[in-house]
Motif scaffolding. Structure first.
Motif, short mmCIF file in Angstrom:
data_model
loop_
_atom_site.label_atom_id
_atom_site.label_comp_id
_atom_site.label_asym_id
_atom_site.label_seq_id
_atom_site.Cartn_x
_atom_site.Cartn_y
_atom_site.Cartn_z
N GLN A 1 0.80 -1.22 0.00
CA GLN A 1 0.00 0.00 0.00
C GLN A 1 0.84 1.28 0.00
O GLN A 1 0.53 2.20 -0.77
N PRO A 2 1.89 1.39 0.85
CA PRO A 2 2.67 2.63 0.79
C PRO A 2 3.32 2.87 -0.56
O PRO A 2 3.44 4.01 -1.01
N LEU A 3 3.76 1.78 -1.23
CA LEU A 3 4.38 1.93 -2.55
C LEU A 3 3.36 2.44 -3.57
O LEU A 3 3.65 3.36 -4.34
N ILE A 4 2.17 1.83 -3.56
CA ILE A 4 1.13 2.25 -4.51
C ILE A 4 0.63 3.65 -4.16
O ILE A 4 0.43 4.49 -5.05
N ALA A 5 0.45 3.92 -2.86
CA ALA A 5 -0.02 5.24 -2.43
C ALA A 5 0.98 6.33 -2.80
O ALA A 5 0.61 7.42 -3.24
N THR A 6 2.27 6.03 -2.64
CA THR A 6 3.32 6.99 -3.00
C THR A 6 3.31 7.27 -4.49
O THR A 6 3.35 8.42 -4.93
N ALA A 7 3.26 6.20 -5.30
CA ALA A 7 3.25 6.36 -6.76
C ALA A 7 2.04 7.17 -7.21
O ALA A 7 2.16 8.08 -8.04
N ALA A 8 0.87 6.86 -6.63
CA ALA A 8 -0.35 7.58 -7.01
C ALA A 8 -0.28 9.05 -6.60
O ALA A 8 -0.65 9.94 -7.37
N ALA A 9 0.21 9.31 -5.38
CA ALA A 9 0.28 10.69 -4.89
C ALA A 9 1.26 11.52 -5.71
O ALA A 9 1.00 12.69 -6.01
N VAL A 10 2.38 10.92 -6.10
CA VAL A 10 3.37 11.63 -6.91
C VAL A 10 2.81 11.91 -8.30
O VAL A 10 2.99 13.01 -8.86
N LEU A 11 2.11 10.93 -8.87
CA LEU A 11 1.56 11.08 -10.22
C LEU A 11 0.53 12.20 -10.29
O LEU A 11 0.49 12.96 -11.26
N VAL A 12 -0.32 12.30 -9.26
CA VAL A 12 -1.36 13.35 -9.28
C VAL A 12 -0.88 14.65 -8.64
O VAL A 12 -1.60 15.64 -8.63
N GLY A 13 0.32 14.63 -8.07
CA GLY A 13 0.90 15.84 -7.49
C GLY A 13 0.34 16.23 -6.14
O GLY A 13 0.50 17.37 -5.71
N SER A 14 -0.30 15.27 -5.43
CA SER A 14 -0.89 15.60 -4.13
C SER A 14 0.10 15.44 -2.98
O SER A 14 -0.17 15.89 -1.87
N ASP A 15 1.24 14.77 -3.23
CA ASP A 15 2.21 14.53 -2.16
C ASP A 15 3.53 14.13 -2.79
O ASP A 15 3.60 13.80 -3.98
N HIS A 16 4.59 14.16 -2.01
CA HIS A 16 5.89 13.69 -2.47
C HIS A 16 6.65 13.12 -1.29
O HIS A 16 6.51 13.59 -0.16
#
Length: 301
Positions: A258-273
């Motif tokens: 989950q953290p890997l997928i959540a990180t990838a998704a957040a970076v892709l949409v620009g909501s987190d880094h």
């Protein structure tokens, strides 16, 4: 055929991890601009209750023993209402990546509660794992700064709520285990969600009138539907399907994706880094979870 069943089970678990990983950014996109957290949870639980009962129509009816209803009510309190309210309130003011990392402390919380209430044995590796995992969680909550930062408003408070959510879900797993061994999973889940709805209703209903339905964009409606149908209903059904073929240990392993997928998704949409303190905290937590969940098992195999 057995190998094919295992492949299908792992694909189901991968789907669950993907749904949960995406959920952090998707739910964050909805809150708080369009839905307040407690109203969102009430909608989520209400939709899930309707879907679970609709899905069970046509199946054989399974009667719940009177003595088990108190346990179902407790599971609804910890595993549906308290768990989800704390998570969405926390995610609302935290970041998707931090929340996903904090959630991986769940196996540690389960062990602590099992040791207290079920007298599960605590070995030195597990004690060390608990210490590492909790220190990683505290480091993440404090954002790598002084512990005085723990109770400040903002992301730190959000991480505390997410951690309490993990504790509540751990309590749910301890409470619900005897029910899962006695009844069919779908029977348990539909009644647990209905019990949870009664606890969540008083908290969420006050925020529902504030929802401006006509001003919500179509994209946000799709994201709300994803949380209700995907994160709540479909993810539970996929987990049930997988549990028919693989062990609960295998199911729990997929939480670490989950953290890997959540990180990838957040970076892709620009909501987190990702930041340095997040990576350090993740290393401490994963090390702790390894000692708690896998170290002794590996040595005894």
């Amino acid at each position: 055929m057995r190998d094919l069943d295992k492949i299908k089970a792992h694909l189901a678990l991968l789907g669950v991890a993907l749904i949960y990983g995406l959920n952090y950014s998707i739910a964050k996109d909805v809150m708080p601009e369009y839905l307040q957290p407690r109203a969102f949870i009430l909608l989520r639980i209400s939709g899930a209750v309707l879907l679970f009962f609709a899905f069970s129509i046509g199946g054989s009816h399974e009667k719940i023993d009177r003595k088990d209803w108190l346990r179902i009510i407790g599971a609804g309190l910890f595993g549906v209402a308290t768990n989800q309210l704390l998570f969405f309130e926390g995610l609302n003011i935290s970041s998707p990546i931090s929340a996903a990392v904090i959630m991986t402390t769940n196996p540690i919380m389960v062990l602590i509660l099992a040791a207290i209430f079920l007298k599960a044995p605590l070995t030195w590796p597990r004690i060390l794992g608990i210490a590492l995992g909790l220190s990683g969680a505290l480091y993440l909550i404090s954002q790598g700064k002084s512990l005085n930062n723990l109770f400040q408003k903002g992301e730190s408070l959000g991480n505390i709520l997410v951690m309490l959510n993990a504790l509540s879900y751990a309590a749910y797993l301890v409470v619900v285990k005897p029910l899962m061994q006695k009844y069919r999973p779908l029977t348990v889940i539909k009644w647990v969600f209905l019990a949870g709805w009664f606890f969540a209703f008083p908290f969420g209903i006050s925020q529902v009138p504030a929802i401006e339905w006509l001003s919500i964009p179509g994209k946000i409606y799709w994201e709300i539907a994803f949380v209700i149908v995907g994160t709540t209903f479909l993810a539970y059904l996929l987990n049930i399907y997988a549990l028919k073929t693989v062990s609960s240990t295998t199911v729990s392993f997929y939480i670490y994706l989950q953290p890997l997928i959540a990180t990838a998704a957040a970076v892709l949409v620009g909501s987190d880094h990702p930041e340095t303190h997040m990576l350090i905290a993740a290393l401490l937590i994963f090390s702790g979870v390894y000692l708690v969940s896998f170290y002794n098992r590996k040595r005894t195999q």
